[in-house]
Design an enzyme around this catalytic site. Structure first.
Site, PDB file in Angstrom:
ATOM      1  N   GLY A 126       0.813  -1.207   0.000  1.00  0.00           N
ATOM      2  CA  GLY A 126       0.000   0.000   0.000  1.00  0.00           C
ATOM      3  C   GLY A 126       0.847   1.258   0.000  1.00  0.00           C
ATOM      4  O   GLY A 126       0.431   2.306  -0.479  1.00  0.00           O
ATOM      5  N   PHE A 127       2.058   1.153   0.551  1.00  0.00           N
ATOM      6  CA  PHE A 127       2.948   2.310   0.626  1.00  0.00           C
ATOM      7  C   PHE A 127       3.526   2.650  -0.739  1.00  0.00           C
ATOM      8  O   PHE A 127       3.563   3.796  -1.151  1.00  0.00           O
ATOM      9  CB  PHE A 127       4.085   1.984   1.611  1.00  0.00           C
ATOM     10  CG  PHE A 127       5.009   3.128   1.907  1.00  0.00           C
ATOM     11  CD1 PHE A 127       4.858   3.858   3.068  1.00  0.00           C
ATOM     12  CD2 PHE A 127       6.021   3.480   1.038  1.00  0.00           C
ATOM     13  CE1 PHE A 127       5.716   4.913   3.353  1.00  0.00           C
ATOM     14  CE2 PHE A 127       6.873   4.522   1.299  1.00  0.00           C
ATOM     15  CZ  PHE A 127       6.723   5.245   2.471  1.00  0.00           C
ATOM     16  N   VAL A 130       9.159  -1.437  -3.616  1.00  0.00           N
ATOM     17  CA  VAL A 130      10.389  -1.689  -2.867  1.00  0.00           C
ATOM     18  C   VAL A 130      11.433  -2.236  -3.829  1.00  0.00           C
ATOM     19  O   VAL A 130      11.160  -3.160  -4.605  1.00  0.00           O
ATOM     20  CB  VAL A 130      10.149  -2.695  -1.721  1.00  0.00           C
ATOM     21  CG1 VAL A 130      11.415  -2.861  -0.889  1.00  0.00           C
ATOM     22  CG2 VAL A 130       8.994  -2.238  -0.843  1.00  0.00           C
ATOM     23  N   ASP A 250      -1.106  -3.861  12.724  1.00  0.00           N
ATOM     24  CA  ASP A 250      -1.209  -4.459  11.394  1.00  0.00           C
ATOM     25  C   ASP A 250      -0.372  -5.732  11.316  1.00  0.00           C
ATOM     26  O   ASP A 250       0.374  -5.942  10.357  1.00  0.00           O
ATOM     27  CB  ASP A 250      -0.766  -3.457  10.328  1.00  0.00           C
ATOM     28  CG  ASP A 250      -1.323  -3.799   8.947  1.00  0.00           C
ATOM     29  OD1 ASP A 250      -2.315  -4.549   8.871  1.00  0.00           O
ATOM     30  OD2 ASP A 250      -0.764  -3.311   7.943  1.00  0.00           O
TER      31      ASP A 250
END
Length: 473
Positions: A126-127, A130, A250
């Site tokens: 969601g960020f 990577v 989370d």
């Protein structure tokens, strides 16, 4: 989901063949699956290097790419992109940076990841995306791939589900929380619109990949318990040992990363919250997290406590025991929700064998599996007060990785396996059992009490498992 798809997604080949290590490659489509939004982000990254920094973008709706679905879209709390694109000096006031963190320039990280090229992509959450990179052992300058310090560089995707607020939380928590079971934050970059985080590289990727990725080898029992113990230690540190208690909020398999020796480390602190102060038992906050893992009382009331993390740990422990996802719509009716399906079996010392991951093939400790199942049931209690503290969970798990009473040598387990094989064979041949008779197409064929004597049934003739032959350590 942190950088959950690390080592497994690097250097995939388009053809399917066996590597020296015996693991079958899955093809370049795996990598392309993660690159849709990453490539659009990368194009903006490249444009920004050509004098287009400072541009504000409007947030566009995106589909969640993870199988895990957030309880409430995280982006709803991050504000507009105009906030995220504000000047760096404003953010320097918000940023509480620990002295040990390194501050990177954007160009350094761009070069360290080989220009964010597709071959460096490790995964996406969601960020944002990577990427694998290489930097100086004790500095910030990029170095030749394969030398220096290997790192994972996480970029903030402005179209993603998380934003600057979560980025700040990640830097704030991981910048000051140091523990062997928390992933190490090496440094950060905050430059114009760019928000990047640099972590230690975790070569074995996420627990999620090892449990659920198609074609992966099953994790041995002792490794599963080692991972559970390490993850529990990480949560216990946050709850009991940190300067101020932290609620992780989370906890799930994609956020548990593994180093080369399968040591578990918690990643992705974007949703973490400081715990209640004084006599307060909880903090009230918007419901955020992931369906299937979030504690029921938190979903219903917004009351968040350390016991919310304990419930999430129970779900993950159950996933490790069963090899099933917390939510799986591909399962038959009644089996979509793992907790509700497994709950009736967790307290039964015999029937819980039936829900264990069949890929273990009896190579698990009978005593250890019973204790783990009982622990999962306690963690999943509907009453938060009845759940154990994570420090108690740690103590329960400590001996489990080393128990040697393998189920494959248990008379009861062998009987159960024989019974299961017979049932599968009958189902394949269109035969079912009904009221003591074998039935085909509604017509009884013969009594189960044949000349060979009554058939062994675990429910009718329970036999205790023999004591372990090997000495327990």
């Amino acid at each position: 989901m942190g950088f959950a798809h690390q080592a497994e997604k690097v250097e995939k080949k388009s053809s399917r063949k066996k590597k020296d290590g015996g693991e079958e490659e899955t093809g370049c489509w795996v990598k392309l699956r993660f690159m849709g939004s990453c490539m659009s982000s990368r194009s903006r990254v490249d444009n920004s290097m050509s004098g287009r920094t400072g541009t504000h973008y409007e947030r566009k709706p995106t589909k969640e790419k993870s199988r895990d679905q957030p309880v409430v879209p995280v982006s709803s709390t991050t504000g507009s992109n105009a906030e995220s694109a504000s000047s760096t000096p404003k953010f320097s006031e918000e940023l509480k940076v620990a002295l040990q963190l390194r501050k990177f320039t954007f160009i350094d990280l761009k070069l360290a990841t080989r220009n964010f090229r597709p071959e460096s992509l490790l995964g996406e959450g969601g960020f944002g995306c990577v990427f694998k990179g290489w930097i100086e052992e004790n500095g910030t300058a990029p170095v030749k791939p394969g030398t220096g310090l290997t790192v994972a560089v996480k970029t903030l995707n402005i179209d993603g589900l998380q934003g600057h607020k979560e980025w700040l939380a990640e830097v704030d928590f991981l910048g000051k929380l140091l523990h062997p079971n928390l992933v190490k934050l090496v440094g950060y970059c905050i430059e114009d619109d760019h928000r990047l985080l640099v972590y230690e590289f975790m070569p074995r990727g996420s627990l999620e990949n090892h449990l659920f990725r198609r074609g992966s080898l099953p994790l041995p029992w002792s490794i599963r318990m080692k991972i559970a113990l390490g993850a529990a230690k990480g949560l216990a540190f946050l709850h009991e040992e940190a300067e101020r208690p932290v609620i992780y909020r989370d906890f799930k398999t994609s956020n548990v990363l593994l180093d080369a020796d399968y040591n578990a480390k918690l990643s992705d602190f974007g949703l973490a919250k400081e715990g209640p102060e004084g006599d307060k038992t909880h903090v009230s906050t918007r419901v955020m997290g992931t369906y299937g893992y979030a504690a029921p009382e938190y979903v219903m009331t917004g009351h968040l406590s350390s016991k919310s993390d304990v419930y999430s740990f129970g779900v993950v422990l159950l996933e490790m025991l069963t090899g099933r996802r917390s939510m799986d719509k591909n399962r038959p009716n009644g089996e979509h929700n793992l907790v509700e399906w497994a709950r009736p079996h967790l307290g039964d010392k015999r029937s819980f064998f039936r829900i264990l991951d069949p890929r273990l093939e009896g190579h698990f400790s009978v005593k250890g599996a019973q204790k783990a199942a009982q622990l999962a049931a306690q963690c999943l209690s509907r009453d938060p007060k009845a759940r154990p503290r994570m420090i108690e969970v740690v103590e329960t798990l400590k001996p489990l990785p080393n128990l040697k009473d393998m189920a494959s040598s248990s008379y009861y387990f062998q009987t159960m396996q024989s019974d299961r094989a017979r049932s599968n064979l009958n189902a394949k041949n269109g035969i079912r059992t009904q009221a003591g008779f074998v039935v085909r197409n509604g017509q009884p064929l013969r009594s189960l009490s044949s000349s060979n004597g009554p058939q062994a049934s675990p429910s009718q003739h329970p036999h205790p498992s023999p004591k372990p032959k090997a000495k327990e350590s």
